[in-house]
Design an enzyme around this catalytic site. Structure first.
Site, PDB file in Angstrom:
ATOM      1  N   GLU A   1       4.986   5.408  11.868  1.00  0.00           N
ATOM      2  CA  GLU A   1       5.510   4.436  10.905  1.00  0.00           C
ATOM      3  C   GLU A   1       6.902   4.825  10.400  1.00  0.00           C
ATOM      4  OE1 GLU A   1       1.771   2.115   8.912  1.00  0.00           O
ATOM      5  OE2 GLU A   1       2.262   4.048   8.013  1.00  0.00           O
TER       6      GLU A   1
ATOM      7  N   ASP B   1       3.667  -1.939   5.657  1.00  0.00           N
ATOM      8  CA  ASP B   1       2.708  -2.612   6.529  1.00  0.00           C
ATOM      9  C   ASP B   1       2.971  -4.100   6.688  1.00  0.00           C
ATOM     10  OD1 ASP B   1       1.472  -0.246   6.993  1.00  0.00           O
ATOM     11  OD2 ASP B   1      -0.365  -0.693   5.896  1.00  0.00           O
TER      12      ASP B   1
ATOM     13  N   HIS C   1      -0.841   7.565   9.122  1.00  0.00           N
ATOM     14  CA  HIS C   1      -0.500   6.729   7.983  1.00  0.00           C
ATOM     15  C   HIS C   1       0.694   7.357   7.286  1.00  0.00           C
ATOM     16  CE1 HIS C   1      -0.969   3.938   4.669  1.00  0.00           C
ATOM     17  NE2 HIS C   1      -0.781   4.951   3.862  1.00  0.00           N
TER      18      HIS C   1
ATOM     19  N   GLU D   1       0.854  -1.201   0.000  1.00  0.00           N
ATOM     20  CA  GLU D   1       0.000   0.000   0.000  1.00  0.00           C
ATOM     21  C   GLU D   1       0.885   1.245   0.000  1.00  0.00           C
ATOM     22  OE1 GLU D   1      -1.762   0.947   3.757  1.00  0.00           O
ATOM     23  OE2 GLU D   1      -3.652   1.592   2.875  1.00  0.00           O
TER      24      GLU D   1
ATOM     25  N   HIS E   1       2.666   4.464   0.941  1.00  0.00           N
ATOM     26  CA  HIS E   1       3.030   5.023   2.241  1.00  0.00           C
ATOM     27  C   HIS E   1       3.845   6.290   2.049  1.00  0.00           C
ATOM     28  CE1 HIS E   1       1.515   1.460   4.265  1.00  0.00           C
ATOM     29  NE2 HIS E   1       1.706   2.074   5.400  1.00  0.00           N
TER      30      HIS E   1
ATOM     31  N   GLU F   1      -6.725  -1.572   7.705  1.00  0.00           N
ATOM     32  CA  GLU F   1      -7.921  -2.088   7.036  1.00  0.00           C
ATOM     33  C   GLU F   1      -8.044  -3.608   7.132  1.00  0.00           C
ATOM     34  OE1 GLU F   1      -5.855   0.165   5.951  1.00  0.00           O
ATOM     35  OE2 GLU F   1      -6.861   1.781   4.896  1.00  0.00           O
TER      36      GLU F   1
ATOM     37  N   HIS G   1      -1.674  -3.392   9.130  1.00  0.00           N
ATOM     38  CA  HIS G   1      -2.409  -2.622   8.096  1.00  0.00           C
ATOM     39  C   HIS G   1      -3.822  -2.453   8.642  1.00  0.00           C
ATOM     40  CE1 HIS G   1      -3.947  -1.456   4.153  1.00  0.00           C
ATOM     41  NE2 HIS G   1      -4.720  -2.519   4.086  1.00  0.00           N
TER      42      HIS G   1
END
Lengths: 270, 270, 270, 270, 270, 270
Positions: free
Chosen positions: B182, B48, B177, B37, B39, B125, B123
């Site tokens: 992160e 992730d 995010h 995904e 980032h 989701e 992650h």
């Protein structure tokens, strides 16, 4: 190091702007299809994911492509090609799961602009479910000019290479599980992962012309290698790797056209 | 090097006899659940997947567990938590695909003797589809005494840690995010993967209390980071990593009992 | 005629009391797995369903078994083994459909008391999806002592037989689609179905070591036969049929035990 | 014999060039939908597959159509219309499996150019799942001008025919399982398959206005025939067959237009 | 009002302790299976959900049962029984969706202790998919003594009732969509929902003995009622409702045993 | 009464001509997504279906929309947000079932002309599966200009409203299950459904930052309410209802444009 990073062909290591930029060149996107499966006492469980990723990386460097996500788990191990279900550590995905993953990955890569894809299968049992996933995806993405190649990398092994790897005669691809070919390639790409002292030397398995469910464990050598891997060497690994790189790249160019050859050929980018 | 190899906690690096031997101790098996995904312009697409694998590895070392297969792709990215579908590089698996993978992995690990599993979600989701996969698997494996923990690692961040990471106030987990948390963890675990010169400094996104389909791309900062990541440092990464290691290990011990603490605490095994 | 009827080994021709009576002997139940697929200009579309049904019938007579329902449609035709999708008449079932049919048939036969099943595959592309269906069914029927054999009948062809069928050398099983072996067997079992004047004599197809999606139609000879079938004869068909009957029956007896040999050996019951 | 072969209306007996040639005329393609289900002590398990195939063949001859693949297995048998699950020999496919088969068959026939399809249902319980499969397929094939007819052949029985077949009054279609109508048709089409001495003469079943799960076996006559079949005769079979041929062909022509009437009307082609 | 509330037989209106308490009596749990489907210009779209819920409520009061969740949407409307897809407002669920809902509801009710379930179908097209859902659930819940009844409420209409409702003769249940029976029941249960001035008086539809896909809209009266509803009266509704209450309750008692008759019989509880 | 009926915004109460007429205005169609789930000893099992239906009705009146079918059952209850599986009465649909229902409903509403849809979620656990259903449907309906909004109604609660509802401080939305907010809204919309004497006053649940499977029942207060509901009042319900009506309507107008404000604002139409 920043240089290596921004030159990676691995999608997983790219930031989105790099991936987006690269996709504008309509590159071939390679999808290595592996497994987590027993590979004898001397090789790690993820051999089938590592090797097609290594090969995909080299071919991608050769033709200016991208290596998309590696499928790290695959379809269930068959007794006669992978030793089967009684060995610890094999993760058998259902056929429907493999099909779904392949279909989703294609749908997404096509959404990002990919029109040329190449699935490099490193786990024998994957091929029919990867193929079905491709067919499902082709039906779904419709008429956008998408073309997909699928190959099992060992099918590119030439008779010349075979003659050098097996000077005493090739026991046949059917037994080449955790044996000379995979072990040699691992000695080339990931020598630190090979337990050299554990390389098995059992005679080749002999299977009848049918399968049984539940599987007969006694059909399989207790090592999990279907034939001796003793003759594996790093040099044989290099030999195969170079031939695969050359010939798979050639096939990719033939089907997908052009593809710039990068100056720095043959090296490992990581 | 052979030593490191045989002491790995990563299932993917084990040969089958090592995995089989380890499973006899009824270890906690960790399953990191990641994604591919976007980032931001400074972090790779697989953040992730990397971070929960790193955390799982450390906790597994702490409690004598095993890190099973990492889910390297995950459920589709939401606009308000991951930037959504318009960024290049995100691979959105269907919900049913994620559920199937999780169910299959549990079925297989249980077949190999696992009775204590811990899914570490990296992650956002993923969590509901991982949860559904667990529920489906629990129904399927039946009454074998299997117990499963599921956690999103950032939920273990204490207010003390938050105060140190965000001395000027925490903008909220919803915007974290590709941001300070992160990025700091990546600076700790994988500094070579961070494009430091690309770290974005955009203001925080502001989202209305609803979602739209198709997604409104203009809701999301063009960088893909939902808020500035400028304040990220390796030290903050170390701080969080140590606290996660300590507290997740404690939770795992509380739920699954015992768990030897290895002498060599805290180091990276790879 | 009433006699023939009540002595049939074909489940489809039995009335329920006959089937019920027979099932009390715990017979091996054979399931022929065919397809509707192009087989050159000289053979009907249902060759792959006819031949395994014929062989199953003979083996069932030999060992005192029953021939259950024939799968008359099968998994999609591959270009390199079946000519592929561009020929009129091939009905490609989805992988999931084939899996479901196999799973349902096993579930039902087990419900009727079957504990020994033998799937005889007559369509190359079926094998992996039949295998997955068996695995799914085994998981579902649980611990009832069910054992299943799966075989592709041509794998029982001995080198002796091959030497007689191909006195000038065997071109390889990969090209044996609508070619000498299938045509000879059809000349034996269903001579009225063979258009003798249409038997093709094209050279063998040459395929590269990969597949393309969409398929390249030009890879396949225009006849649909992957190699010449000119050398087919009824005598070769008889030779193979007898050897298959003998050796498959032997394998069935070895795995499933006993199995009375009926006095009237070798004849066709219908 | 070659002549009969090349004039067959059965797709399964055609070679691909014949099928391909025929499809250029945009013929109606008939799909008989049967089952493997108990049909009393006097009829074989595959009555429901045989009869619609026979009828389809005759109508196809009448209108210049093709008979596609017969569905030889069908949806599960209901107690009140088929005797239900406690009789040996019935193969109950899941609803989802039937739907998938129908959808795949339509997709494939449409791929081969079919635009006019006619599903002839010979197993009562099939109709709703065949209908759902048609609906799913129509959604999938989209706007290509495909039109599909679906019929249960017995619904074409006129009151005149009924009066002749049941001179003492019609007990109702609900009980006509393995009874006078099916037995008469089998005496016409497949007399060698009828165990005349086993034709049952039990009184009609009486069912309450609800169903129970698990089914009550005692609701069903022990013969499996829901009412006496004693009055069955070949003459009645001929009568019905001719009327079905005439009236189904008329309906097909009405909906699909034209359709040449072949000179040689009414005969059996095989 | 608190009294009415705590005496409700509707699960949806119970708080969990009330439901839990009630379940200890092993009551029959009724599941009304409706639809959202056109019902002429005079009846609301949810007639098929309302009526079986009303009837279920009355029977539950009669036998001391519970009315579980109503299925408010159902399987797709057929042209010949419900007017079909061209009318605005019909929500056609896929067959697989209906099957899944029914299976899930049974699994959950069984988890809460239900062993006696009764599905009351109010939408003709639901019955086969409800039946399949029941079969799937029975396979899943295994051997826990679960018994399930399924009925279409109109099948309980006696000839005596029919004679009173249709003094001029019954046009047949096939046309009773949005016609005299449903309209009369709505005039009894939900008079405020009936647009009396819109009650249609069209002649009965005449359908051929087959279906077409896509459906022929011209087969159906433009009102959506398959026959005149003019003769509907509240009195007829009362008559039918009382007979259904009496006879369905009797059938439930016969199959599931005992069942206290509450003193206050026949009234509407809400 | 006829007036009220013909002015309903509830699709379930409309006859087809009314629905068809209304759809010509391209209205926003609202789909309330509820559940049958324990809500403490004082609230009925269907709170999560009632409240979003009430709110949808009001917003639909405000903007000239339609309330489509309410999803009366929803995704499985989580321990930390809904109390979890050990309470009697919760009906947990599988994730796949919820996804299918949502996808089917959208497909059908779009078939009837809807281009603006708004899913109002009243059950926390629904949101991700409703979202996946929307994504699946969007892929299926393709490029027809369909736009969909999805919201959890409580996310519209402003800080001003929160301050009034919780004068002593907001314990957080995570614990608001069967607590002050839901109870107050029920006292406003359905006072007869609230068992006032049963309103629980337990302290707030404290959950660790992870989930366990099987769930730990002891984590949840025995009442099923995650925190005290004592402070609930009808006035607070009115306050929230009015704010939701105003602000959700504003969001709907912002995204979908125009939308006539009806003269008779704010009242309940039923």
């Amino acid at each position: 190091m920043a240089k290596a990073r921004t030159e990676t062909v691995l999608m997983s290591e790219m930031a989105w702007p790099e991936f987006g930029q690269k996709m504008k060149t309509n590159p071939v996107v390679f999808v290595p299809c592996g497994a987590m499966e027993q590979h004898g006492p001397h090789l790690p469980l993820s051999v089938d994911a590592m090797l097609p990723t290594d090969i995909a990386r080299e071919v991608a460097e050769e033709v200016g492509g991208i290596v998309g996500p590696t499928l790290t788990m695959g379809y269930r191990s068959y007794t006669k090609s992978g030793g089967g279900p009684h060995f610890p550590g094999t993760i058998n995905l259902d056929g429907a799961t493999v099909i779904s993953i392949v279909r989703d990955v294609i749908r997404e890569l096509v959404r990002h602009g990919a029109r040329k894809l190449c699935f490099i299968v490193g786990h024998y049992e994957n091929q029919w479910f990867v193929s079905e996933g491709i067919d499902q995806a082709m039906r779904e993405v419709g008429d956008q000019g998408v073309r997909i190649m699928r190959l099992e990398y060992w099918d590119f092994c030439t008779s010349e290479t075979l003659a050098k790897v097996f000077p005493d005669g090739f026991p046949g691809v059917a037994l080449e599980h955790a044996a000379v070919m995979e072990t040699s390639l691992m000695l080339h790409y990931h020598p630190e992962m090979v337990r050299i002292d554990k390389i098995p030397d059992n005679p080749g398995a002999e299977f009848p012309p049918y399968d049984m469910y539940p599987a007969h464990a006694h059909w399989v050598p207790s090592s999990g290698a279907l034939v001796s891997a003793k003759a594996a060497t790093r040099e044989k690994g290099v030999l195969m790797a170079q031939q695969y790189r050359r010939d798979i790249a050639a096939a990719v160019r033939k089907e997908f056209g052009g593809g710039k050859r990068k100056a720095k050929a043959g090296g490992k980018s990581r």
